[in-house]
Design a protein around this motif. Sequence first.
Motif, PDB file in Angstrom:
ATOM      1  N   PRO A 130       0.823  -1.208   0.000  1.00  0.00           N
ATOM      2  CA  PRO A 130       0.000   0.000   0.000  1.00  0.00           C
ATOM      3  C   PRO A 130       0.857   1.259   0.000  1.00  0.00           C
ATOM      4  N   ASN A 131       0.275   2.330  -0.537  1.00  0.00           N
ATOM      5  CA  ASN A 131       0.968   3.615  -0.492  1.00  0.00           C
ATOM      6  C   ASN A 131       1.091   4.053   0.956  1.00  0.00           C
ATOM      7  N   THR A 132       2.293   4.426   1.353  1.00  0.00           N
ATOM      8  CA  THR A 132       2.481   4.887   2.723  1.00  0.00           C
ATOM      9  C   THR A 132       3.002   6.311   2.712  1.00  0.00           C
ATOM     10  N   TYR A 133       2.571   7.048   3.678  1.00  0.00           N
ATOM     11  CA  TYR A 133       3.009   8.426   3.863  1.00  0.00           C
ATOM     12  C   TYR A 133       3.501   8.506   5.297  1.00  0.00           C
ATOM     13  N   ARG A 180       2.116   5.787   8.083  1.00  0.00           N
ATOM     14  CA  ARG A 180       0.688   5.501   7.908  1.00  0.00           C
ATOM     15  C   ARG A 180       0.365   5.320   6.430  1.00  0.00           C
ATOM     16  N   THR A 181      -0.672   4.527   6.179  1.00  0.00           N
ATOM     17  CA  THR A 181      -1.141   4.353   4.811  1.00  0.00           C
ATOM     18  C   THR A 181      -2.094   5.492   4.456  1.00  0.00           C
ATOM     19  N   LEU A 182      -2.411   5.588   3.184  1.00  0.00           N
ATOM     20  CA  LEU A 182      -3.339   6.623   2.727  1.00  0.00           C
ATOM     21  C   LEU A 182      -4.699   6.469   3.400  1.00  0.00           C
ATOM     22  N   THR A 183      -5.177   5.243   3.531  1.00  0.00           N
ATOM     23  CA  THR A 183      -6.484   5.043   4.165  1.00  0.00           C
ATOM     24  C   THR A 183      -6.463   5.449   5.634  1.00  0.00           C
ATOM     25  N   GLU A 184      -5.338   5.260   6.290  1.00  0.00           N
ATOM     26  CA  GLU A 184      -5.238   5.700   7.686  1.00  0.00           C
ATOM     27  C   GLU A 184      -5.264   7.222   7.776  1.00  0.00           C
TER      28      GLU A 184
END
Length: 126
Positions: free
Chosen positions: A2-5, A8-12
Amino acid sequence: MPNTYGSRTLTEWLTLVLGVVIILVGLFFVIAGADLAMLGGSVYYVICGIPLVAGGVFMLMGRTLGAFLYLGALAYTWVWSLWEVGFSPVDLLPRDFGPTLLGILVALTIPVLRRMETRRTLRGTV
């Protein structure tokens, strides 16, 4: 993957943003609702605003309790609306449309919040 920022992931992150939105709505309900109640109006907004603020805070903490507090407030909103205007769709729409849309978004965040809780539990933090 998953894409992480950050960690945290984008959905988080989107879940946290939704938590902030719910806190702001809840604060508006509490403050404006208190003014309305002092003028002799309905106390619904104060009663509903408190679990919204708490639910938003719990969502920011990554806890599913926040989602369930919001959904409980949504159920209370529907009961209040039905009590106030009956089953008239024209009268129910402005009272329940927005909160129900937010409720759908909140329900979609429950798996994300559970994942956040599980990760926190595995790290040993409360």
